[in-house]
Structure formats: C-alpha cells, structure tokens
Scaffold this active site. Sequence first.
Site, PDB file in Angstrom:
ATOM      1  N   GLU A 355      45.990  32.628  48.757  1.00  0.00           N
ATOM      2  CA  GLU A 355      45.775  32.974  50.488  1.00  0.00           C
ATOM      3  C   GLU A 355      46.701  32.357  51.052  1.00  0.00           C
ATOM      4  OE1 GLU A 355      44.659  36.319  51.038  1.00  0.00           O
ATOM      5  OE2 GLU A 355      43.637  36.077  48.272  1.00  0.00           O
ATOM      6  N   TYR A 439      51.395  42.976  43.004  1.00  0.00           N
ATOM      7  CA  TYR A 439      50.778  41.036  42.965  1.00  0.00           C
ATOM      8  C   TYR A 439      52.653  41.165  41.321  1.00  0.00           C
ATOM      9  CZ  TYR A 439      47.000  41.624  45.067  1.00  0.00           C
ATOM     10  OH  TYR A 439      45.725  41.300  46.611  1.00  0.00           O
TER      11      TYR A 439
END
Length: 614
Positions: A355, A439
């Site tokens: 993150e 991803y």
Amino acid sequence: MKKSVAILFALIISQFQAQQAPYYQQAAKYKMDIDVNAEKFTYQGNQTLEYTNNSPDELNVVYFHLYWNAFKSNSMMDQRVAAQGKNGDSRLQKDGISRLASIPKDQEGAQNIHWIKQNGKDLKFEVQETIMKVYLNEPIKPNSTTTFTMDWDAVIPQQIRRSGRNNREGVDMTMTQWYPKIAEYDYDGWATFDYIGREFHAPFSDFDVTIKINKDYVIGAGGILENPADVKGYDTNAKIKAGKDKKVTWKWSAKNMLDFAWSADKDYVVKSFDVPEGPKVYLVYQNNDKTKVWEEAQPYVTKYFQIMNAHFGKYVYPSYAFIQGGDGGMEYGMCTMILGEAKNIEGLMGLMAHEGSHSWYQQMLATNESMRPWMDEGFTSYAEGYVMNQLFPPADQLPNPFANTLDAYRNFIKKGIEEPAVWLGDHHDNGSSYTYASYVKGELYLVELGYIMGEQNLAETLKQYYDQWSMKHPSDRDFLHIAQKVSGMDLKWFQNYWINTTKTIDYGIKDIKYDTKSTIITLVNNGQVPMPVDFSLMTTDKKIVTYQIPTSLTHTWKEKDAYGEFKTMPYWPWTQKEYTLTVPYTKSQLSVLGIDFSQRIADVNMENNFVEIK
C-alpha cells in the site's frame, strides 16, 4: 494551390497538431466543513471547490463521483457482484451471494446533494447512481477558474468494501472516497467510470478540511494536522475543550494530492517517527493483543522508505500514515487504510510495503487506474517485491526476487481462465483473472523488461519515469517511450503481446548433439510470444557461460545485465521456429545446459528448459 489541396493540407496540419498537443492537467482546491453525528453514523457537509481548466477545451458540464451511493441493494455494484457469483471478489459476497443485497436500509450508503452552485448561481444536476452530472450556467473556458459551492449530507454505509462503519476489526468509521469528488478530465475526456468496487482516478488537488466530531474520537488521516494541541492523540500536552455539543474540530490540510481520506475511532493510539530525509510516519491503530506486531514496525518502515526513495524516486509529501481501517488494504493520499491484525511483522510489512508503494504508482505517478490497473497494481507489486526481498531475505535463496510470482503465474495459466491485462479494471469477468491480469502480469511486465533490456536499463527507466512524470498523469505510452529511449530497443511488440493478449512464452531445448570439440544445441519456440533467450551452461568445474540470443524484434541487443556477463549471438528471427547454437565445449566438460539460469523469463513450461549432463 488548389482549394481542395489547401483544405487537405490544413487537415493534415491540424491532425499533426492534435497529436502533438502539449501536456496539461486540471487542478482543484477543496475547502470542506464536516459535522459528524457519530451516534447515527451520518454527517453534514459543505464544500467550496475552485476548479481550474488547464485544458484547451471549453467545458459545458462537469462530473462528480458519489462513491457511497454504490453501497445499497440493487446498485450497479450489487448487480455486478450478483452476476459474478463465486467468480467475483470474495470480499463483496458470501457463499456466492452479494453482501450488498442484505445491507439494512438505515445502513445503506448515501450522498444526498442538496444544492450546487457555480459562482453563486444554482446549477441543474442529475445523479446517475455514483456519478453526478452537473450542467453549467457558464462554460469554463480554457485556462480559467470557476468556483463551485455545494451542500450535502451523507450516511456512512455498512462497511462492505473499503469505506464505512464498524469494520470487522471494530474501527468505527473508515472515511474513504467519502465526499463529492470532481472527476478527472484529460485528453481522453471525463473519467466517469461508475464505482463497481475497483479503482479510482482524480485530478491533483489541495485540501482544507475541518471535521467536527465527538471529543473522545481520534482521527487518522492523510494530511497535516493543523491543530494537534486541540484534539486527542497527537499531543501529550493537549487540552481538549469541547463545545456545548461535546465536539471538537480537527483541522487538516494537504497539497497536490488525488484525494483526502480519514478514519475515526475511540480506541486509536497514534505513534510517530521520522524517516531520515523524510517523511514523518504516523501509525494509527487500536493497541491490543491482535495488533502488537505494529510495535516492531518502525525500523522496517524506515528502511522501506529509504529503499523506495533510492530506487524509485523521492517521496515528495511531508508525512505518511498507516491507519487501521480497511478490509485488506487500500491506498489514498499520504495514507493507507489496512487491516490491523497481523500474525507477524513480515505479514504486516508486506501489506504496508504494497500500500505504501502506491504512493509512487498511484499518487505521485497518477495513472488512470480504472483504465490501466496493471500499471497501478502491477508496478506497485514490483516495488513491493523488490523491497520485501531486501527487508526479509528468503531462507532458501531464490534465483531472483520475483521467482515466486513467476511460479504463481505459471500455475494460474494452467487453469485456462486468464484475461488480458488491457481490460478495464471493473470489466473483468473473474476476480482471480483480474488479480493476475493487473497485479501479476503488471509486475511481470517489469520483470520481463529487465530480462529483455538488462536490469540496469530497467532501473534507469524507472528513475527517468519518475523524474519526467511524477505529480502528473502518465500513460503506458509515456512509460514505453522512456523504456525504448533508455534501451535503444523497439519494445512495442512485447507490450502488445503481454498486455493486450493472453499468449504465452514457451521455449525449450529440443535436441543436443555432441562433437569431438563442441556441442550443438537446438532450441525451439513452442509458445506464441517471441522473446530473446539467455542460454547458459555450467561446466564440470562450476564455471557458468551465458550466450544472449536476441530476438529480431528489438533491433538493438542487450549490452549488459546485473545477472552476469554474456556473449551475444546472431539474432533469432521471430518467424523462425528453431535455433541452433554451437558451443566450444564437449560432453565431458559440461554439467548443466539451460534457458535463463536467472529464471526471469515467464516461460510457462520449465520442464524442457534445463538438461543435466550425465
């Protein structure tokens, strides 16, 4: 000159100028006053927005996002989750049934717009679920600024995804994408994607936010707290004075960010420390037995920012906050909302590293993640893998930091459900397919580029990408332009195969013939994606020799690579099925032959890539 020829010439010049139009980006300044009713999980909002049109276009309408309108039964998000069933996002459904369908009426998300004005004059608007279309009384001309004022109230939804009340870890309010947020406008037009649960996009903006809330709450946010002495948690000498209604006011500011997010809970503790050469880091979490590993985070977070600053570009904001408040993790300006409970520091840091890396590949390098999620999630995953390999070196030495990701990709391909990475984020049919397209293939896009053009060139490309495009809205074309310039290679073919298709790489050793003074190896391309091949051999005395076999598509060959020296052979035409290589070693001198000893090539069948000589 004949009139028809002149017209044609003018059209050509016009088209050329359109293609060469200078870069621009819009700008916004928000001033918000928020009054929270913590008992009812509602709030009143008032907003002034200065919006600057830096585009060459005259704007007659503007659009705002109203994300919380998605959190209710029969919303578009609910319909999408129901249609996907068990193939969708597991966090949005239970036993294949949408969790949105069962939200109690009094806990449905809502952003109720009372009125909006432009320069003091009422405007007509219509709400299209999570999008509000506003018709302007006066157009916003190029290079001009207009002021919108707005009044609204909101119901904080039951937390289903990212935002809302009372998450499963007991955090009272996670306030993300919580205000009427003006949409991004650029060369592609308005970014008006309905909110179905995936990603976000917005113009860079300044924020001045005051939040009035009960005095026993602590707020964590992405921004600068302007009055720490007046509120709970940030100043040990604070003297909290509440008004007649038992509330205090928090004052926050932030500059040049995509959004402003915050979270509030009575049980938060706030701990902070300074990373050498920035930023100041805040940890905001509930201090209990399930979150005790947060106490170990400081040295790892410090090293994380130092590695990121050195390899990917300097973090430009003054602070960053890791806040317990989400379902999994989600990035915002100067902060992230993550799960607080963790079994060990490596698990917590994996979440923080991912993150946090979105501050590079979502905030500072602000691609449109709804359109190109592979650039956002993929580049972030690459940075996460790069840093985590240094923070927690694996006990079993891997050939490269991304070996596990490559293995996961190979295993997923066998399922036969891959979807192209070029698809829009919300339009993938399968949740796992979205994950691998965005991803994994986004991460491996960079791994494969490092293999093709050399790790030094990849590192230089990432640095130049940051230098040229930080605090802007780049696209994949901008990144590819830099990669081609740094490497001198044509790389368009690779991007097309890897991002736009689901074709796979599969090279193998077809045949080996031994001569009295040499060995002849025949390689075969069984796949659909052409690639250069680094072919290596290990001699019986443990010497490794590598031969680079370029693909004809790049036209310029890799000159060096961090994974070792090599000798460059004649190129392999991409139309040619087989390639023969003769090496000056006999059978008795050889121990192992193999394609890519570094194991970076995303070959889906590794069984025929290596031969042990006996």
